[in-house]
Scaffold this motif. Structure first.
Motif, PDB file in Angstrom:
ATOM      1  N   ILE A   1      65.166  91.412  39.484  1.00  0.00           N
ATOM      2  CA  ILE A   1      64.610  92.334  38.658  1.00  0.00           C
ATOM      3  C   ILE A   1      63.261  92.497  38.847  1.00  0.00           C
ATOM      4  N   LEU A   2      62.468  91.288  38.555  1.00  0.00           N
ATOM      5  CA  LEU A   2      61.022  91.434  38.597  1.00  0.00           C
ATOM      6  C   LEU A   2      60.790  91.822  40.144  1.00  0.00           C
ATOM      7  N   MET A   3      61.079  91.537  41.253  1.00  0.00           N
ATOM      8  CA  MET A   3      60.851  91.815  42.382  1.00  0.00           C
ATOM      9  C   MET A   3      61.288  93.213  42.639  1.00  0.00           C
ATOM     10  N   PHE A   4      62.181  93.747  42.254  1.00  0.00           N
ATOM     11  CA  PHE A   4      62.434  95.224  42.331  1.00  0.00           C
ATOM     12  C   PHE A   4      61.477  96.067  41.590  1.00  0.00           C
ATOM     13  N   THR A   5      60.898  95.402  40.529  1.00  0.00           N
ATOM     14  CA  THR A   5      59.657  96.137  39.725  1.00  0.00           C
ATOM     15  C   THR A   5      58.687  96.299  40.256  1.00  0.00           C
ATOM     16  N   VAL A   6      58.236  94.974  41.057  1.00  0.00           N
ATOM     17  CA  VAL A   6      57.051  94.939  41.871  1.00  0.00           C
ATOM     18  C   VAL A   6      57.080  95.875  43.083  1.00  0.00           C
ATOM     19  N   GLY A   7      58.360  95.809  43.666  1.00  0.00           N
ATOM     20  CA  GLY A   7      58.609  96.960  44.856  1.00  0.00           C
ATOM     21  C   GLY A   7      58.234  98.258  44.491  1.00  0.00           C
TER      22      GLY A   7
ATOM     23  N   CYS B   1      66.309  94.467  47.913  1.00  0.00           N
ATOM     24  CA  CYS B   1      66.137  95.225  46.523  1.00  0.00           C
ATOM     25  C   CYS B   1      64.689  95.319  46.335  1.00  0.00           C
ATOM     26  N   PHE B   2      63.914  94.454  46.751  1.00  0.00           N
ATOM     27  CA  PHE B   2      62.531  94.497  46.863  1.00  0.00           C
ATOM     28  C   PHE B   2      61.987  95.520  48.001  1.00  0.00           C
ATOM     29  N   SER B   3      62.023  95.452  49.129  1.00  0.00           N
ATOM     30  CA  SER B   3      61.684  96.089  50.177  1.00  0.00           C
ATOM     31  C   SER B   3      62.096  97.661  50.497  1.00  0.00           C
ATOM     32  N   LEU B   4      63.215  97.873  50.032  1.00  0.00           N
ATOM     33  CA  LEU B   4      63.691  99.220  50.015  1.00  0.00           C
ATOM     34  C   LEU B   4      63.133 100.012  49.131  1.00  0.00           C
ATOM     35  N   PRO B   5      62.818 100.159  47.741  1.00  0.00           N
ATOM     36  CA  PRO B   5      61.976 100.747  46.865  1.00  0.00           C
ATOM     37  C   PRO B   5      60.633 100.797  47.117  1.00  0.00           C
ATOM     38  N   GLY B   6      60.039  99.516  47.839  1.00  0.00           N
ATOM     39  CA  GLY B   6      58.819  99.649  48.205  1.00  0.00           C
ATOM     40  C   GLY B   6      58.488 100.787  49.460  1.00  0.00           C
TER      41      GLY B   6
END
Length: 227
Positions: free
Chosen positions: A139-145, A71-76
């Motif tokens: 959620i926070l990690m997704f936002t960071v990504g 959830c973090f690495s994909l949007p990033g």
């Protein structure tokens, strides 16, 4: 059919190796290298670190931890083109400034360790837990990504705008800084965790790097912003 060519990009470069190495002393190159070490180096480091973090901090199984880490690495990884679109529309400074502020807020919240407080009263004691649950953390990690994906593009927009005649050399230096960040940060994450016993020190370190970026950006572009 022939594709369009910008004449500026067809000029042969006569820049020597010595002149290219001299770019390492350029404040702008160093500044953009620092930004990229945050948005790309931090992204790579966290992508490597997140599965271990979920397992250690939240006691998850490896499969679930790897899924949530995505959830973090994909949007990033996939939203970088969107970051390029925003940079073209609003400019590198505004986009990068917004990216750093989003990361600053998220890393501030992520830095707080899981804490259990015991409040003793005359009638007994009361336990209080302070910390992010796995949903808020993800959620926070997704936002960071998402922010880092946009930032990876906006930093290179700076390079294209400020160094049109040295795009290759400057891009290489900035890219190297990002790669070094991705290599060194996981080592530093592990060292900090071993030294303090607190896993969220990884986010404290990233919070500090973002603070450096914001302060550097504020003073570097102050004259241009007020002009």
């Amino acid at each position: 059919f022939t594709s369009y060519h910008d004449p500026k990009h067809l000029v042969s470069s006569s820049v020597t190796l010595r002149e290219q190495l001299a770019l390492l002393k350029d404040p702008g190159v160093l500044r953009y290298s620092q930004y990229y070490s945050v948005v790309f180096g931090g992204y790579v480091a966290l992508a490597l670190w997140m599965t271990k973090y979920y397992v250690g901090e939240y006691g998850m199984g490896l499969n679930t931890a790897a899924f949530l880490a995505a959830c973090f690495s994909l949007p990033g990884g996939v939203l970088r083109a969107f970051g390029g679109y925003l940079s073209d529309k609003f400019g590198a400074y505004k986009v990068t400034w917004a990216v750093m502020w989003v990361c600053w807020v998220c890393f501030f919240l992520l830095s707080y360790p899981q804490t259990d407080l015991v409040i003793k009263t005359t009638g007994g004691s009361m336990s209080l837990h302070i910390g992010l649950n796995v949903t808020l953390f993800t959620i926070l990690m997704f936002t960071v990504g998402v922010a880092m994906a946009v930032g990876k593009a906006s930093v290179f927009k700076f390079v294209a705008d400020d160094y049109p005649n040295n795009i290759g050399a400057v891009s290489g230096i900035v890219g190297l800084a990002g790669g070094m960040g991705g290599f060194l940060l996981p080592i530093m994450f592990g060292a900090l965790e071993d030294f303090t016993g607190i896993r969220s020190t990884s986010f404290m370190l990233l919070y500090g790097t973002v603070c450096v970026s914001l302060i550097w950006m504020h003073f570097s572009f102050k004259a241009k912003r007020n002009g």
